[in-house]
Write an enzyme that holds these catalytic residues in place. Sequence first.
Site, PDB file in Angstrom:
ATOM      1  N   GLN B 221      79.768  23.299   7.571  1.00  0.00           N
ATOM      2  CA  GLN B 221      78.631  23.068   6.687  1.00  0.00           C
ATOM      3  C   GLN B 221      77.359  23.701   7.251  1.00  0.00           C
ATOM      4  OE1 GLN B 221      80.317  18.583   6.191  1.00  0.00           O
ATOM      5  NE2 GLN B 221      78.240  18.839   5.448  1.00  0.00           N
ATOM      6  N   ARG B 368      78.187  11.686   4.010  1.00  0.00           N
ATOM      7  CA  ARG B 368      77.450  11.740   2.742  1.00  0.00           C
ATOM      8  C   ARG B 368      76.182  10.903   2.837  1.00  0.00           C
ATOM      9  NH1 ARG B 368      80.266  12.651  -3.017  1.00  0.00           N
ATOM     10  NH2 ARG B 368      78.387  13.319  -4.069  1.00  0.00           N
ATOM     11  N   CYS B 369      75.376  11.209   3.835  1.00  0.00           N
ATOM     12  CA  CYS B 369      74.331  10.292   4.232  1.00  0.00           C
ATOM     13  C   CYS B 369      73.381  11.006   5.173  1.00  0.00           C
ATOM     14  CB  CYS B 369      75.033   9.131   4.942  1.00  0.00           C
ATOM     15  SG  CYS B 369      74.101   8.215   6.148  1.00  0.00           S
ATOM     16  N   GLU B 738      73.574  12.200  -1.858  1.00  0.00           N
ATOM     17  CA  GLU B 738      74.151  11.044  -1.187  1.00  0.00           C
ATOM     18  C   GLU B 738      73.644   9.714  -1.722  1.00  0.00           C
ATOM     19  OE1 GLU B 738      72.348  12.417   2.394  1.00  0.00           O
ATOM     20  OE2 GLU B 738      71.182  10.596   2.609  1.00  0.00           O
TER      21      GLU B 738
END
Lengths: 179, 794
Positions: B221, B368-369, B738
Amino acid sequence: MSSLFNEVTSTRSDDVPVRRVTITVNGETHTADIEPRLLLAHLLRQGLKLTGTHTGCDTTNCGACTVLFDGRPVKSCTMLAVQADGHEVTTVEGLNTPSGLHPIQEGFKDEHGLQCGFCTPGMMMAAKALLDENPAPSEEDVRWALAGNLCRCTGYQNIVKAVLWAAERMDDTEAEEAS
Amino acid sequence: MAIDEIKIGGMGARQRRVEDNRFIRGKGNYVDDIVLPGMLHMEILRSPVAHARIRSIDVSRAWEIPGVRLVLTGEMLAARNLAWMPTLSYDTQAVLATDKVRFQGQEVAAVVADDPYIAKDACEAIVVDYEPLPVIVNPDQAMAPDAPLIRDDKVNQHDNRVFDWEVGDRERTEQAFAEADVVSTLELHYPRSHPSPIETCGSIADFDRSTEKLTVYMTTQAPHIIRAAVAMVAELPEHMIRIISPDIGGGFGNKVPVYPGYVVSILASILTERPVKWIEDKTGNLISTGFGRDIYLKGELALRSDGRILGVRMHTTSDHGAFFSDAQPSKFKVGLMHSAFACYDIPTAHLTATGVYTNKAPGGVAYRCSFRVTEAMYFQERMVHAAADDLGIDQAEIRRRNFVRDDDFPHRTAFGFLTDSGQYTKCLDLGLEAVDYEGFLREKEEARKQGRLLGIGISTMTEPLGAGNSREYDILGIKMFDAAELRVHMTGKAILRTGAKTQGQGHETTWAQIVAHELGIPANDVVVEEGDTDTAPFGMGTYASRSTPVAGAAVSMVARKIRAKARKIAAHLLEVSEEDIEWELGRFYVRSAPDRGVTIQECAMAAYSNVPDGMEPGLENHAYYDPPNLTWPFAAYIATVEVDPETGVWDVLRVVAVDDCGVRINPMIVEGQIMGGLTEAYAMSSMQFITFDADGNCIGSNYMDYLLPTAWETPGFELHEVVTPCPHHPIGAKGVGECATVGGPAAFVNAVMDALKDTGVRNIDMPLLPDRVHRALTTGADVSGAPPVDPDAP
Ligand code: FES
Ligand code: FES
């Protein structure tokens, strides 16, 4: 070179046991010498370079590898390639025709039924199997038919919409063809 | 006539995604799809045990298998000073184990062979002699006085403590508690979870001896961070490292860190001088790569009897596994945990935090945070829920009474963040109206009389998305900003590159929409490229919902630079001075004669064929964007459930989501992000977790045990929106990817707790498995989810 897959024209140098198989994939017939333990998913991906069929797990749970086997959806990671000898396989690459996209493909794009795209080929093949059998499914039918396929991105709602979109479109096309 | 922005796919258009054209044809290009000439395949042998000394490793039988090209062990890496590598949190992590294994699944050896089947065979032929050691799977065990020392490799490490940390105002908070009418307390565990993208991690390292250049195709990523890390770890010159992140099959934070598999594949390619592909299997992914959460809370609220919160006290204990490798800004030890309670107007707060080592996989990634924000908001909303119950105040009302008011921005939170915008009450009220709150409460009362258990759960939160600014946010000292490069060709078509990296978020579509919005060039005329460090400008990557806040802002800014140059060209073409030029989307015109104008495409052509004297030709530029602040989206999530008192099974009746993520560039993509996030929230609250037995065996090592909801279980979602533009973002956007994962879980859990209110149970730890709910119903006691679990228990 890998011993897993050899086009019949290549010469073999070692004594790994092989089986000769003939498999029709997306309408094209292939003959190959393969190790009996080779998985169908790997034959498709590495042997035939059809990398649209993905693998996402080791336990037959994710469905990213779903293809049609004589028209029925199967998880190609859990089938030996030798079991496909003499059978017909359809992968995502066989979904669209030269004349255009399959309505399922259009539906996935139009309804935003994919994000990373990794589950998408398997989802679409499972959807194709459903619509071939049940051209007018309910939302519940769609959710049930896709329950063997995991998606981590979309939350499924748009995937379900995409399949219903395709069902409607296919219905229209058929009606047109009939008239 | 001005262009219709929606028609050219500008801001607000539900533009269908360009990336879909390849994905729906099975023509995506994921790492495992890439085949290089002469490529070899690598498999990793992992430890079957959680804590053991390695007596010996015998690789001789592996070497005998035909087709095996290389077998690597920790010892061989140690000889090259590569057995250990730095983590993203200033700790070290074993690449291949040398002295001990410290968690089940740890990398012990690697085999490189002609195909992956041979490599797997050879891994099985390696014999490792392990001397078992006592195993630690939770913080209590880790901090026990006689606990075995996990990190005996570190000098000056005498116990299993990773850190102690604190933030906030201790004294003032103590004062607030002394003055409180009521103190509400809650103890919780946010279980270990795994981002688990369907695609696992993998890499193809390709070292070319003739050029000395290393190319690595990688599921990452954050390709530029990886390039920097490889330069530092492998001591290769940075310009000779090219990281290519092709299509990524989902990331969710899992694909931020550097994993041993990547490093070993690089070394293997250098040693074999052949490309080496490593594709992790699902179990390897679940048991060894970056997990999320695994943190315990002791939370206290000082309350006035009317429901006003006077002070917050939190103590967290985080379980980091064997190596402290959290991916987070270096200033903060428990990420942005102290963003908790940011939507509430609270005078004072204090947080203490302890981190511990255990015999579990390392990670602590921002699943996801934004760096523990998920835990912060879950703790917050569970504490508020419990406080409302303790005070006998309505769940919605206690939130309204404490919200920061719309006219109170900018607002300094009790922990010191600066929030800048929002309409919190409006969002909540919209959600309550959508779900028919009053009606549901009546229905619930009716149902109760028939012995049916209905519940409603509310979760409201604002969270910090889009790190930096670079003053406060860095990873390993690398400041958190992003860049974009835009090149407009002479026919007015363009290529845009950014340092972000899409993994399903749809950057190829969204970034083009921003260009369309700024320049009037149709989105379809802009191609977007990311993920290749040789061509893309620097960027910190895509995670923590930072792409739109940071890289997206850079796209705006670079487009504005292009527009500024085009304006000069327009003045030249129209033979007026620049001051007499006006802009409307896609066109400059003469203020006094609006019919006289030139389009952006005409300016582009002139940039290559007819530039004014003294002007540099061409129409391209770049922009680095360092955000002045984080963005603060707000969300109100409301779930209604029915719990079966006989079985503990609970069904979701409705999910209403109100998201205020500022201006929406592509509403379709934003909604997709929210639904995906809500699904993960439902997953965490209902079924998805990783736990361990007393021997450190990972429970949840595959998709038969690690349950992800399918289309069948996943509820339907009702989405609503409020738009409060971000005051500092160039186009008013805030992060969103998120929000629902962060705010969602508490809505589901609060709903079940609401249904169980009469039992006196204050908490059941996630996931709320039917047996846990059933136990709570039958015993009336709280249910803890902390490991170890007994896998054989009924
Ligand atoms: S790869 Fe076949 S089911 Fe997951
Ligand atoms: S779109 Fe990413 S897993 Fe389904």
